[in-house]
Design a protein around this motif. Structure first.
Motif, short mmCIF file in Angstrom:
data_model
loop_
_atom_site.label_atom_id
_atom_site.label_comp_id
_atom_site.label_asym_id
_atom_site.label_seq_id
_atom_site.Cartn_x
_atom_site.Cartn_y
_atom_site.Cartn_z
N GLN A 95 -32.46 78.09 49.40
CA GLN A 95 -32.86 77.44 50.44
C GLN A 95 -34.00 76.53 50.57
OE1 GLN A 95 -32.49 80.31 53.65
NE2 GLN A 95 -31.67 81.73 52.03
N PRO A 123 -18.61 82.79 49.53
CA PRO A 123 -19.15 83.01 50.98
C PRO A 123 -20.64 83.04 51.10
CG PRO A 123 -18.28 85.03 50.05
CD PRO A 123 -17.81 83.96 49.11
N ALA A 124 -21.40 83.23 49.90
CA ALA A 124 -22.72 83.38 50.15
C ALA A 124 -23.32 81.92 50.20
CB ALA A 124 -23.36 84.05 48.71
N ILE A 126 -21.79 79.36 51.36
CA ILE A 126 -21.28 79.05 52.59
C ILE A 126 -22.16 79.23 53.77
CG2 ILE A 126 -19.25 79.12 54.41
CD1 ILE A 126 -17.46 79.16 51.95
N HIS A 127 -22.70 80.59 53.60
CA HIS A 127 -23.48 81.16 54.88
C HIS A 127 -24.80 80.44 54.54
CE1 HIS A 127 -25.42 84.27 57.07
NE2 HIS A 127 -26.60 84.42 56.15
N ILE A 128 -25.50 79.99 53.44
CA ILE A 128 -26.62 79.27 53.34
C ILE A 128 -26.48 77.78 54.17
CG2 ILE A 128 -28.22 78.00 51.76
CD1 ILE A 128 -27.86 80.44 49.95
N TYR A 129 -25.31 77.38 53.60
CA TYR A 129 -25.18 75.83 54.35
C TYR A 129 -25.00 75.84 55.80
CZ TYR A 129 -24.19 75.06 49.16
OH TYR A 129 -24.22 74.85 47.91
N GLU A 130 -24.25 77.03 56.23
CA GLU A 130 -24.08 77.04 57.76
C GLU A 130 -25.52 77.40 58.52
OE1 GLU A 130 -21.21 80.18 57.79
OE2 GLU A 130 -19.62 78.62 58.20
N LYS A 131 -26.41 78.00 57.62
CA LYS A 131 -27.71 78.11 58.37
C LYS A 131 -28.70 76.99 58.57
CE LYS A 131 -30.24 81.47 56.53
NZ LYS A 131 -30.99 82.34 55.72
#
Length: 167
Positions: A95, A123-124, A126-131
């Motif tokens: 991050q 999914p891990a 994808i979750h970081i990118y969406e944040k």
């Protein structure tokens, strides 16, 4: 965490990453580059203005890389990629490195958009990118071949104004 430009002395670390089949599968790239090939690529690309490569350090140790590639100065966009060495995963370096790469792209290179490709089965990530505000722009079906099979990938994009609004 510290971020700095990739230097020739970092190539042995890149060599280790490039020879990890599981790591390179995340980038949808073929593993097994020789160190000689990496040296030639480094020499060929050192002055290439369409890419920027940075080393992510943790306590002055090589922990990974963040890359801005295919920088297009007319359309003001590029792709971003990040890899954290398995020994340093779980410390938030992905991050922090992503943040630094995005800020460099928008504030130094004056880009309008940064995009990336991510396996739909990750999914891990994808979750970081969406944040960070990346939005799914579409699914590329069987777009990448890695580890013996084709993978679907999302293309995700982030606009500078959305990044700064979120920040």
């Amino acid at each position: 965490m510290n971020i700095r430009p990739l230097e020739k002395q970092d190539l042995p670390h890149i060599y280790q990453q490039k020879n990890s089949r599981s790591v390179m599968a995340l980038w949808f790239e073929e593993p097994f580059n020789s160190l000689d090939e990496l040296n030639l690529l480094y020499d060929r690309h050192i002055l290439d203005q369409s890419e920027r490569r940075f080393v992510i350090e943790d306590d002055n140790e090589f922990a990974g890389v963040v890359e801005l590639i295919d920088i297009n100065t007319i359309h003001r966009h590029c792709e971003i990629q990040i890899i954290i060495d398995t020994r340093y995963q779980g410390r938030g370096l992905a991050q922090e490195g992503l943040q630094a790469g995005i800020e460099y792209g928008f504030s130094v290179l004056n880009l309008h958009k940064i995009y990336l490709y991510v396996d739909v089965e990750n999914p891990a990530a994808i979750h970081i990118y969406e944040k960070f505000g990346f939005q799914n722009e579409g699914r590329l079906r069987q777009h990448f071949f890695a580890e013996g099979c084709y993978h679907d990938s999302y293309m995700m994009g982030l606009f500078a104004n959305n990044f700064y609004q979120k920040k």
